[in-house]
Every structure is written in C-alpha cells, then in structure tokens.
Design an enzyme around this catalytic site. Structure first.
Site, short mmCIF file in Angstrom:
data_model
loop_
_atom_site.label_atom_id
_atom_site.label_comp_id
_atom_site.label_asym_id
_atom_site.label_seq_id
_atom_site.Cartn_x
_atom_site.Cartn_y
_atom_site.Cartn_z
N LEU A 92 0.84 -1.20 0.00
CA LEU A 92 0.00 0.00 0.00
C LEU A 92 0.88 1.25 0.00
O LEU A 92 2.08 1.17 -0.22
CB LEU A 92 -0.93 -0.04 1.22
CG LEU A 92 -1.83 -1.28 1.31
CD1 LEU A 92 -2.67 -1.24 2.59
CD2 LEU A 92 -2.74 -1.38 0.08
N TYR A 146 1.87 2.98 8.05
CA TYR A 146 1.42 2.84 6.67
C TYR A 146 2.11 1.64 6.03
O TYR A 146 3.20 1.25 6.40
CB TYR A 146 1.60 4.11 5.85
CG TYR A 146 2.97 4.74 5.78
CD1 TYR A 146 4.03 4.13 5.12
CD2 TYR A 146 3.19 6.01 6.32
CE1 TYR A 146 5.27 4.73 5.01
CE2 TYR A 146 4.43 6.63 6.22
CZ TYR A 146 5.47 5.99 5.56
OH TYR A 146 6.69 6.60 5.45
N CYS A 147 1.40 1.03 5.08
CA CYS A 147 1.84 -0.19 4.40
C CYS A 147 2.32 -1.24 5.41
O CYS A 147 3.45 -1.72 5.34
CB CYS A 147 2.95 0.11 3.39
SG CYS A 147 3.23 -1.21 2.20
N PRO A 148 1.44 -1.62 6.36
CA PRO A 148 1.87 -2.58 7.38
C PRO A 148 2.09 -3.96 6.79
O PRO A 148 1.43 -4.38 5.84
CB PRO A 148 0.68 -2.58 8.36
CG PRO A 148 -0.50 -2.20 7.51
CD PRO A 148 0.04 -1.23 6.50
N LYS A 159 8.01 1.94 13.77
CA LYS A 159 8.48 1.43 12.48
C LYS A 159 9.37 2.46 11.78
O LYS A 159 9.02 3.64 11.70
CB LYS A 159 7.27 1.10 11.61
CG LYS A 159 7.60 0.64 10.18
CD LYS A 159 6.30 0.27 9.47
CE LYS A 159 6.52 -0.03 8.00
NZ LYS A 159 5.27 -0.44 7.33
#
Length: 277
Positions: A92, A146-148, A159
């Site tokens: 993502l 975001y974009c896990p 992260k």
C-alpha cells in the site's frame, strides 16, 4: 548471515548501482522498471545486483489504493508537493523523500529459496548496519503504520522501514525503504490524510490501514544519532562487505538499457491505467 547461508550460499559478487544522486527528475516508476530489468538480467545470467535509490517528494501507491472511491481527490490533496505513482508490485501507500533511502537486493531465484529467506537476507543486512541496535530491531507488523506487513522493521514499537519482495523473469528483488532522517510521524500524517481524502464515506475493497502517526519514526529519531542518507548508504556497503560480498560498481549494458526502456514503458502505461477514471 549464517541462517541465510544455510538455505542458499550467500552470493559473493554483486553488481552495484548507485541511483541516490539522480535528482528530483528521477521518478519512482524508473526505479521499479530498473529493478524489473535487473530481475530479468539476473534471471538470465545469475549475477546478483545491489542497488541504492532515492526519490524526492513521492507517494508510491499500491494497486489497491488506486481503486479507492475518491482516489482523484486523494491525489489532488497530495499535489503539488508530492508526486503520486502506482507501483507494479504489492503493498500500500508509502512516502519517499530525500530522507528515505531505498535498497534493492536482486538475485537469481532457485528451487531451494523460500519467500522468507529473501526477507531474512534484508533483515540481516539492516541489523549488521546498526550493530548497537541489533537486538532491538524487530521484524514484525506494526499496526497503525502505513503499508503494514509482517516484515516491518521497528525499534521500541516504532516502524522505520518496510520490506517488499518481487519475483519476475527468474529473478527476485527484495526492496526496503529506510526512513533515515526527518520525522516519521510527519510522513505518516500525510499518508493518513491521503486515505481520509481518498476514502471519505465510501467503501474500499480492502482493509485500509488506520494510520496512527506516532507508530512511525526515522532511524535518526530512534537511535539519537546524527545520521545522513549518504552515511547510512556507506554503512550498507560496509555491511555487505563484512558479510562476504564483493561490490562492483556497474552500469547497464546496451541490452539491459533496451530492456529497461521496455519495462519503463510498461510500468508507465500500467500507472496511467490505474489512475484513469
């Protein structure tokens, strides 16, 4: 890298491509096309490649993001500060800027090579780059980022990096973005607002991440050290050599350049299709 070597002998010789100084005109679609070209080249001849790259003020969207009900409003929110592109691999939305270093490890696919082995190779490289934080660097999903994904890299539950993997034409590309400098939470806030604008009260065909900016940070913030992107790239090159690699600066040959141009046309056309109403 003993755990990785048990699955496949660590490649000794790596062609090295430094695309960190290509400037603001170097767009992320070129990077994805270049890695696809290298996958094809590596798949054909077996030589491995190590690439470093940077893009200025870019939001890289996943294919699923491009199908959000108000995607054009989301892109309008990002512009003119951020260029939005749709990549040709999974995942993502992520943020790229001058403080984010991207690394690609590209090698030939083999029957004994598991998906996790590619991720493990990259995790080992990053841990080797920061030995003082080796035991603190975890590879697990950070909910709220975001974009896990299951190979998010974090320190103290924040992260700083995400890893993806792409296989094509007999080659495997393991790619990572490292948030080196700047504010991780500020980057996450931009992505949070993008999703807010692109989703609104509509419905998505996938689980849109509920981003909590405080779950993300840069390596500079997490380590308390005055880091630079060129300095961290130097750590990566040194770590590769410590792990037994010989790094050979390289440029694409004529055949590879031709394939790159073909791949760039393909990923660009795909990007346009994804964002055409």
């Amino acid at each position: 890298m003993n755990s990785v070597r048990n699955q496949q002998d660590f490649v000794k010789t790596w062609r090295y491509f430094d695309h960190t100084k290509n400037g603001s005109d170097y767009i992320a679609l070129q990077s994805f096309a270049f890695d696809d070209m290298l996958c094809q080249s590596v798949g054909d001849n077996g030589s491995a490649a190590f690439r470093a790259w940077i893009h200025h003020d870019t939001v890289v969207l996943g294919t699923q993001d491009s199908r959000l009900p108000y995607i054009q409003e989301g892109i309008h929110f990002l512009a003119p500060e951020y260029r939005a592109i749709v990549r040709n691999s999974g995942g993502l939305a992520v943020m790229l800027d001058e403080g984010v270093l991207n690394l690609s490890l590209i090698f030939q696919e083999s029957k004994g090579w598991s998906i996790n082995a590619g991720y493990d190779l990259m995790v080992e490289l990053i841990r080797s780059m920061f030995p003082a934080f080796r035991e603190k660097i975890e590879a697990r999903e950070i909910v709220g980022s975001y974009c896990p994904g299951s190979y998010d890299l974090s320190i103290n539950n924040q992260k700083f990096a995400g890893i993806s993997q792409r296989r094509t034409r007999g080659g495997v590309a393991v790619q990572i973005y490292l948030c080196v400098t700047g504010s991780g939470s500020d980057r996450a806030e931009v992505i949070r607002q993008f999703y807010e604008e692109a989703l609104k009260d509509g419905e998505a065909r996938y689980e849109v991440p509920e981003i909590r900016p405080e779950t993300m940070a840069s390596l500079e913030e997490l380590t308390g050290e005055a880091l630079t992107v060129p300095g961290v790239l130097g750590l990566a090159l040194h770590a590769m050599e410590q792990l037994g690699a010989t790094i050979n600066p390289s440029e694409p040959n004529e055949d590879e350049q031709r394939v790159f141009e073909q791949q760039l046309k393909r990923v660009t056309e795909r990007h346009v299709r994804c964002l055409t109403p």
